[in-house]
Design a protein around this motif. Structure first.
Motif, PDB file in Angstrom:
ATOM      1  N   ASP A   1       0.825  -1.204   0.000  1.00 47.96           N
ATOM      2  CA  ASP A   1       0.000   0.000   0.000  1.00 47.96           C
ATOM      3  C   ASP A   1       0.862   1.258   0.000  1.00 47.96           C
ATOM      4  O   ASP A   1       0.529   2.273   0.603  1.00 47.96           O
ATOM      5  N   GLY A   2       2.013   1.165  -0.653  1.00 42.34           N
ATOM      6  CA  GLY A   2       2.888   2.329  -0.803  1.00 42.34           C
ATOM      7  C   GLY A   2       4.072   2.304   0.137  1.00 42.34           C
ATOM      8  O   GLY A   2       4.182   1.482   1.043  1.00 42.34           O
ATOM      9  N   GLY A   3       4.975   3.226  -0.102  1.00 39.84           N
ATOM     10  CA  GLY A   3       6.205   3.362   0.678  1.00 39.84           C
ATOM     11  C   GLY A   3       7.052   4.437   0.044  1.00 39.84           C
ATOM     12  O   GLY A   3       6.511   5.391  -0.526  1.00 39.84           O
ATOM     13  N   ARG A   4       8.350   4.280   0.093  1.00 40.59           N
ATOM     14  CA  ARG A   4       9.211   5.263  -0.565  1.00 40.59           C
ATOM     15  C   ARG A   4      10.459   4.605  -1.115  1.00 40.59           C
ATOM     16  O   ARG A   4      10.965   3.619  -0.583  1.00 40.59           O
ATOM     17  N   MET A   5      10.947   5.189  -2.208  1.00 41.68           N
ATOM     18  CA  MET A   5      12.209   4.799  -2.824  1.00 41.68           C
ATOM     19  C   MET A   5      13.229   5.895  -2.545  1.00 41.68           C
ATOM     20  O   MET A   5      12.915   7.085  -2.631  1.00 41.68           O
ATOM     21  N   VAL A   6      14.432   5.497  -2.209  1.00 41.27           N
ATOM     22  CA  VAL A   6      15.548   6.421  -2.011  1.00 41.27           C
ATOM     23  C   VAL A   6      16.702   5.936  -2.878  1.00 41.27           C
ATOM     24  O   VAL A   6      16.986   4.734  -2.928  1.00 41.27           O
ATOM     25  N   VAL A   7      17.360   6.866  -3.565  1.00 38.77           N
ATOM     26  CA  VAL A   7      18.505   6.523  -4.411  1.00 38.77           C
ATOM     27  C   VAL A   7      19.695   7.365  -3.975  1.00 38.77           C
ATOM     28  O   VAL A   7      19.605   8.594  -3.895  1.00 38.77           O
ATOM     29  N   ASN A   8      20.791   6.692  -3.680  1.00 40.55           N
ATOM     30  CA  ASN A   8      22.046   7.342  -3.280  1.00 40.55           C
ATOM     31  C   ASN A   8      23.162   6.945  -4.241  1.00 40.55           C
ATOM     32  O   ASN A   8      23.057   5.931  -4.948  1.00 40.55           O
ATOM     33  N   LEU A   9      24.220   7.716  -4.248  1.00 37.12           N
ATOM     34  CA  LEU A   9      25.456   7.355  -4.935  1.00 37.12           C
ATOM     35  C   LEU A   9      26.452   6.879  -3.890  1.00 37.12           C
ATOM     36  O   LEU A   9      26.639   7.522  -2.857  1.00 37.12           O
ATOM     37  N   VAL A  10      27.096   5.733  -4.152  1.00 33.56           N
ATOM     38  CA  VAL A  10      28.038   5.158  -3.198  1.00 33.56           C
ATOM     39  C   VAL A  10      29.271   4.680  -3.939  1.00 33.56           C
ATOM     40  O   VAL A  10      29.280   4.548  -5.171  1.00 33.56           O
ATOM     41  N   GLU A  11      30.312   4.394  -3.173  1.00 34.41           N
ATOM     42  CA  GLU A  11      31.540   3.871  -3.759  1.00 34.41           C
ATOM     43  C   GLU A  11      31.443   2.346  -3.858  1.00 34.41           C
ATOM     44  O   GLU A  11      31.052   1.676  -2.908  1.00 34.41           O
ATOM     45  N   PRO A  12      31.802   1.764  -5.016  1.00 39.52           N
ATOM     46  CA  PRO A  12      31.744   0.304  -5.157  1.00 39.52           C
ATOM     47  C   PRO A  12      32.848  -0.366  -4.344  1.00 39.52           C
ATOM     48  O   PRO A  12      33.776   0.293  -3.864  1.00 39.52           O
ATOM     49  N   PRO A  13      32.766  -1.688  -4.168  1.00 40.44           N
ATOM     50  CA  PRO A  13      33.743  -2.388  -3.333  1.00 40.44           C
ATOM     51  C   PRO A  13      35.195  -2.191  -3.759  1.00 40.44           C
ATOM     52  O   PRO A  13      36.090  -2.129  -2.914  1.00 40.44           O
ATOM     53  N   ASP A  14      35.454  -2.099  -5.082  1.00 41.60           N
ATOM     54  CA  ASP A  14      36.842  -1.949  -5.527  1.00 41.60           C
ATOM     55  C   ASP A  14      37.313  -0.504  -5.512  1.00 41.60           C
ATOM     56  O   ASP A  14      38.469  -0.225  -5.854  1.00 41.60           O
ATOM     57  N   GLY A  15      36.442   0.426  -5.090  1.00 42.91           N
ATOM     58  CA  GLY A  15      36.843   1.826  -4.991  1.00 42.91           C
ATOM     59  C   GLY A  15      36.989   2.533  -6.317  1.00 42.91           C
ATOM     60  O   GLY A  15      37.472   3.666  -6.379  1.00 42.91           O
TER      61      GLY A  15
END
Length: 352
Positions: free
Chosen positions: A55-69
């Motif tokens: 019945d709904g919610g929210r989406m959040v999108v972030n930028l992050v560093e991958p495991p290998d940097g």
């Protein structure tokens, strides 16, 4: 990284908005078209599930560093407080669905498309899903990449820039995590916190107190930030934490939580003469949570063993979800970052 996309999903038009947010994040991070398509697919499936099952919610999108940097990854979060998933393992298998007219391929496609996909659900309490899209696709049959640190960032009023940022880095036998809260809001606050994370990668070989002093110099051209630095010495099984400003922290050892006290000041503007460093044992059952002051002051740490043993990104997202509500919305840019021993191995809680 302080660029944030947040999409409340309460009707079918917001599924498209979630897909566009994923596409914009991929453009910001420079992901190739194939990886962008993977992110759009995951965003669409997660947002659709929010409508169909929660019945709904929210989406959040972030930028992050991958495991290998190398490069920048896109991290997608789906948060809801709906009925939960009775059997997560079954829900991840193709062909399983509780909705009429569904092919039941949504969560399975997320699992295949993302470099790391984690899902945690409790009946009656809702679901948290996290998916990371790296610059390179995961190799066929390769295990899900596991990270000892994870976090989530949202901006006040769903703005595009958050004044908060978090990051982590390894140096030999030490693992260091930082959370910075730039003064104020908007691009200038984001610039200060982002500079703190960048400097951490150059200073991760130093102890926490020295890292803060180095950050003080690096942040002088900015408006400054509150910063807490936590470092785990894996050889000595010891956690060291030091902070200047109002970035909070709590650490769990055994079955109890304790609060971490920081020193007043502003990194980059007013640095205290002495910064106390707290040292604690770091055990296989330990967990560290750092959070900015956007989190309600009376938030309750989680006690669910299944959640606490999960991927740090899921723990951080669940804390953020459970600390706020429509009646008690976040009052500032908000970040939760979690550091855990390298013991996370599952994509979901197999007990349900």
């Amino acid at each position: 990284m302080s660029r944030v996309w947040e999409v409340p999903v309460h009707d079918s038009t917001r599924v498209r908005d979630a897909r566009i947010a994923a596409r914009e994040a991929c453009g910001e991070s420079g992901l190739a078209p194939a990886r962008t398509a993977a992110a759009e697919l995951v965003a669409t499936e997660l947002a659709t599930n929010l409508l169909r099952h929660a019945d709904g919610g929210r989406m959040v999108v972030n930028l992050v560093e991958p495991p290998d940097g190398t490069g920048t990854s896109v991290q997608l979060f789906s948060l809801d407080q709906g009925p939960g998933i009775p059997d997560v393992g079954a829900a991840l298998r193709d062909g399983y669905s509780t909705a009429d007219g569904s092919l039941g391929a949504g969560l399975g496609s997320c699992l295949r498309s993302a470099n790391a996909f984690h899902l945690f659900s409790r009946p009656g309490r809702g679901t948290v899903a996290t998916a990371r899209i790296d610059p390179e696709p995961a190799g066929r049959g390769a295990p899900t990449a596991q990270l000892p640190a994870g976090g989530i960032t949202v901006a006040l009023g769903q703005a595009g820039d958050s004044g908060d940022a978090w990051g982590w880095a390894r140096s030999g036998g030490t693992l260091t995590m930082l959370l910075a809260d730039g003064l104020g809001h908007g691009p200038k606050a984001a610039h200060a916190s982002t500079e703190a994370v960048r400097e951490l990668r150059r200073a991760a070989h130093l102890p926490p107190g020295e890292i803060l002093r180095r950050l003080h110099t690096a942040l002088r051209p900015t408006r400054g930030a509150a910063v807490t630095v936590a470092q785990v010495d894996t050889d000595r099984a010891e956690l060291s934490v030091a902070g200047v400003g109002n970035v909070g922290g709590r650490v769990r050892t055994g079955e109890s939580w304790s609060s971490l006290v920081t020193h007043p000041g502003i990194v980059g503007a007013y640095f205290p003469a002495q910064v106390p460093v707290r040292r604690l044992p770091w055990r296989p059952d330990s967990l560290l949570v750092l959070y900015s002051d956007g989190l309600p002051s009376r938030w309750t740490p989680p006690e669910d063993p299944g959640l606490l043993a999960h991927d740090p990104s899921v723990v951080a997202a669940a804390i953020l979800r459970d600390a706020g509500s429509p009646a008690r919305p976040v009052r500032d840019d908000t970040t939760v970052a979690v550091l855990a021993p390298d013991r996370r191995t599952r994509t979901h809680d197999s007990r349900f």
